[in-house]
Design a protein around this motif. Sequence first.
Motif, PDB file in Angstrom:
ATOM      1  N   PHE A 270      67.463  20.030   7.680  1.00  0.00           N
ATOM      2  CA  PHE A 270      66.321  18.757   7.412  1.00  0.00           C
ATOM      3  C   PHE A 270      64.684  19.236   7.405  1.00  0.00           C
ATOM      4  O   PHE A 270      63.924  18.495   6.007  1.00  0.00           O
ATOM      5  CB  PHE A 270      65.698  18.568   8.926  1.00  0.00           C
ATOM      6  N   LEU A 271      64.648  20.504   6.988  1.00  0.00           N
ATOM      7  CA  LEU A 271      63.233  21.197   6.688  1.00  0.00           C
ATOM      8  C   LEU A 271      63.968  21.258   4.556  1.00  0.00           C
ATOM      9  O   LEU A 271      63.412  21.379   4.005  1.00  0.00           O
ATOM     10  CB  LEU A 271      63.584  22.942   7.196  1.00  0.00           C
ATOM     11  N   GLY A 272      65.053  21.293   4.993  1.00  0.00           N
ATOM     12  CA  GLY A 272      65.403  20.808   2.955  1.00  0.00           C
ATOM     13  C   GLY A 272      65.372  20.033   2.455  1.00  0.00           C
ATOM     14  O   GLY A 272      65.061  19.705   1.593  1.00  0.00           O
TER      15      GLY A 272
ATOM     16  N   LEU B  41      72.335  22.567  16.348  1.00  0.00           N
ATOM     17  CA  LEU B  41      71.717  22.567  16.020  1.00  0.00           C
ATOM     18  C   LEU B  41      70.342  22.901  14.506  1.00  0.00           C
ATOM     19  O   LEU B  41      69.623  22.119  14.045  1.00  0.00           O
ATOM     20  CB  LEU B  41      70.729  22.124  17.882  1.00  0.00           C
ATOM     21  N   LEU B  42      70.395  24.357  14.569  1.00  0.00           N
ATOM     22  CA  LEU B  42      69.570  25.201  14.142  1.00  0.00           C
ATOM     23  C   LEU B  42      70.058  24.311  12.096  1.00  0.00           C
ATOM     24  O   LEU B  42      69.184  24.740  12.048  1.00  0.00           O
ATOM     25  CB  LEU B  42      70.171  27.244  14.416  1.00  0.00           C
ATOM     26  N   SER B  43      70.978  24.473  11.933  1.00  0.00           N
ATOM     27  CA  SER B  43      71.768  23.940  10.729  1.00  0.00           C
ATOM     28  C   SER B  43      71.362  22.493  11.017  1.00  0.00           C
ATOM     29  O   SER B  43      70.805  22.219   9.762  1.00  0.00           O
ATOM     30  CB  SER B  43      73.545  23.831  10.680  1.00  0.00           C
ATOM     31  N   GLY B  44      71.254  22.124  11.851  1.00  0.00           N
ATOM     32  CA  GLY B  44      70.767  20.780  11.269  1.00  0.00           C
ATOM     33  C   GLY B  44      69.061  20.292  11.132  1.00  0.00           C
ATOM     34  O   GLY B  44      68.796  19.925  10.122  1.00  0.00           O
TER      35      GLY B  44
ATOM     36  N   TRP C  86      66.743  13.971  13.712  1.00  0.00           N
ATOM     37  CA  TRP C  86      67.222  14.146  12.526  1.00  0.00           C
ATOM     38  C   TRP C  86      68.343  15.819  13.395  1.00  0.00           C
ATOM     39  O   TRP C  86      69.094  15.518  13.000  1.00  0.00           O
ATOM     40  CB  TRP C  86      67.130  14.852  11.368  1.00  0.00           C
ATOM     41  N   ILE C  87      67.126  16.370  13.664  1.00  0.00           N
ATOM     42  CA  ILE C  87      67.728  17.848  14.384  1.00  0.00           C
ATOM     43  C   ILE C  87      69.362  17.138  14.865  1.00  0.00           C
ATOM     44  O   ILE C  87      69.899  18.385  15.000  1.00  0.00           O
ATOM     45  CB  ILE C  87      67.567  18.800  15.139  1.00  0.00           C
ATOM     46  N   ILE C  88      69.551  16.808  16.532  1.00  0.00           N
ATOM     47  CA  ILE C  88      70.020  16.620  17.061  1.00  0.00           C
ATOM     48  C   ILE C  88      71.503  15.491  15.944  1.00  0.00           C
ATOM     49  O   ILE C  88      72.561  15.910  16.994  1.00  0.00           O
ATOM     50  CB  ILE C  88      69.629  15.738  18.193  1.00  0.00           C
ATOM     51  N   GLY C  89      71.536  14.566  15.068  1.00  0.00           N
ATOM     52  CA  GLY C  89      72.073  14.046  15.563  1.00  0.00           C
ATOM     53  C   GLY C  89      73.310  14.501  13.878  1.00  0.00           C
ATOM     54  O   GLY C  89      74.239  14.613  14.371  1.00  0.00           O
ATOM     55  N   PHE C  90      72.340  15.120  13.034  1.00  0.00           N
ATOM     56  CA  PHE C  90      72.899  15.678  12.394  1.00  0.00           C
ATOM     57  C   PHE C  90      73.571  17.431  13.436  1.00  0.00           C
ATOM     58  O   PHE C  90      74.938  17.832  12.510  1.00  0.00           O
ATOM     59  CB  PHE C  90      72.192  16.660  10.603  1.00  0.00           C
ATOM     60  N   GLY C  91      73.070  17.869  13.866  1.00  0.00           N
ATOM     61  CA  GLY C  91      73.688  19.559  14.648  1.00  0.00           C
ATOM     62  C   GLY C  91      75.376  18.388  15.606  1.00  0.00           C
ATOM     63  O   GLY C  91      75.834  20.109  15.283  1.00  0.00           O
ATOM     64  N   ALA C  92      74.864  17.604  16.323  1.00  0.00           N
ATOM     65  CA  ALA C  92      76.317  17.025  16.841  1.00  0.00           C
ATOM     66  C   ALA C  92      77.362  16.843  15.123  1.00  0.00           C
ATOM     67  O   ALA C  92      78.362  16.643  15.706  1.00  0.00           O
ATOM     68  CB  ALA C  92      75.756  15.247  17.488  1.00  0.00           C
ATOM     69  N   PHE C  93      77.273  16.560  14.780  1.00  0.00           N
ATOM     70  CA  PHE C  93      78.165  15.892  13.277  1.00  0.00           C
ATOM     71  C   PHE C  93      78.919  17.725  13.010  1.00  0.00           C
ATOM     72  O   PHE C  93      79.979  17.107  12.826  1.00  0.00           O
ATOM     73  CB  PHE C  93      76.975  15.580  12.667  1.00  0.00           C
ATOM     74  N   ILE C  94      77.741  18.277  12.789  1.00  0.00           N
ATOM     75  CA  ILE C  94      78.189  19.557  12.729  1.00  0.00           C
ATOM     76  C   ILE C  94      79.528  20.229  13.437  1.00  0.00           C
ATOM     77  O   ILE C  94      80.207  20.183  13.074  1.00  0.00           O
ATOM     78  CB  ILE C  94      77.250  20.953  12.078  1.00  0.00           C
ATOM     79  N   TRP C  95      78.734  19.355  15.048  1.00  0.00           N
ATOM     80  CA  TRP C  95      79.066  20.631  16.049  1.00  0.00           C
ATOM     81  C   TRP C  95      80.639  19.691  16.265  1.00  0.00           C
ATOM     82  O   TRP C  95      81.748  20.676  16.181  1.00  0.00           O
ATOM     83  CB  TRP C  95      78.819  20.602  17.197  1.00  0.00           C
TER      84      TRP C  95
ATOM     85  N   LEU D  97      58.641  20.732  15.115  1.00  0.00           N
ATOM     86  CA  LEU D  97      59.172  19.929  16.287  1.00  0.00           C
ATOM     87  C   LEU D  97      58.186  19.596  17.300  1.00  0.00           C
ATOM     88  O   LEU D  97      58.599  18.621  18.034  1.00  0.00           O
ATOM     89  CB  LEU D  97      58.741  22.309  17.194  1.00  0.00           C
ATOM     90  N   LEU D  98      57.289  19.162  16.364  1.00  0.00           N
ATOM     91  CA  LEU D  98      55.718  17.591  17.452  1.00  0.00           C
ATOM     92  C   LEU D  98      56.566  16.364  16.869  1.00  0.00           C
ATOM     93  O   LEU D  98      55.408  15.947  17.091  1.00  0.00           O
ATOM     94  CB  LEU D  98      54.923  18.025  16.808  1.00  0.00           C
ATOM     95  N   LEU D  99      57.243  16.242  15.561  1.00  0.00           N
ATOM     96  CA  LEU D  99      57.625  15.259  15.520  1.00  0.00           C
ATOM     97  C   LEU D  99      58.984  14.488  15.713  1.00  0.00           C
ATOM     98  O   LEU D  99      59.650  15.289  15.892  1.00  0.00           O
ATOM     99  CB  LEU D  99      58.508  15.090  14.010  1.00  0.00           C
TER     100      LEU D  99
END
Length: 214
Positions: free
Chosen positions: A156-158, A149-152, A191-200, A183-185
């Motif tokens: 996003f930040l990048g 999730l942190l990678s996701g 994006w975090i959950i979606g891409f984090g899940a993809f990485i996992w 974190l308020l958006l």
Amino acid sequence: MNIIINRNSIYQNRIIQLTTLAGVLLAYRIYISGSTEFLFMFWNLFLAAIPLFISRRLVANVRLGQSKILRYSLFFIWLIFLPNSPYIITDLIHLDNSAATIWLDMLILFIFALSGLLLGVLSMIDVFSYLRKHNHPLLANMMLLGISLLSGFGIFLGRFLRFNSWDIVARPQLLMQCIFKSLLLWNAWLWIIGFGAFIWVSFWVLKPYLRGER
């Protein structure tokens, strides 16, 4: 030792050969189009390889492994650079549907993206093995999910806010401000959950093959 040999074999056969193929195709693209716009992909792939270099040092160097300060420092640096590996997938955004070389461009970007993903998963295998040796298996699994999730979030930040891994040193105050605002958006969380899940999921799908398990 066998696992290490298998990983090195995968690194050579899946990543070096893939990168060589991408380089040949990119050279051909430059020849026929006269454009060097995709040369930046080699820099992105170099950044994607840094987490694997760090993870190998983390699990292979006994002296560093016995030092908590060095161990935690290596892990922190690894965590910062890890998003660079799957980040290459988002470079598919550079595809131009109107370009005459669209299909060649798609193939080149896909190969670079696949190479980056393999580098990231190989690195995560190292760290996950290390975490399982020093923590309860359930805790290690939860930590891996958190890392994904942190990678996701890092991707996003990048991609959207255009931060780099070294901005944590170069522009720490601005980076922290953007992190808290992000974190308020709700779309940032998607994006975090979606891409984090993809990485996992990618980790668990590719892990048996990259470790040589049957």
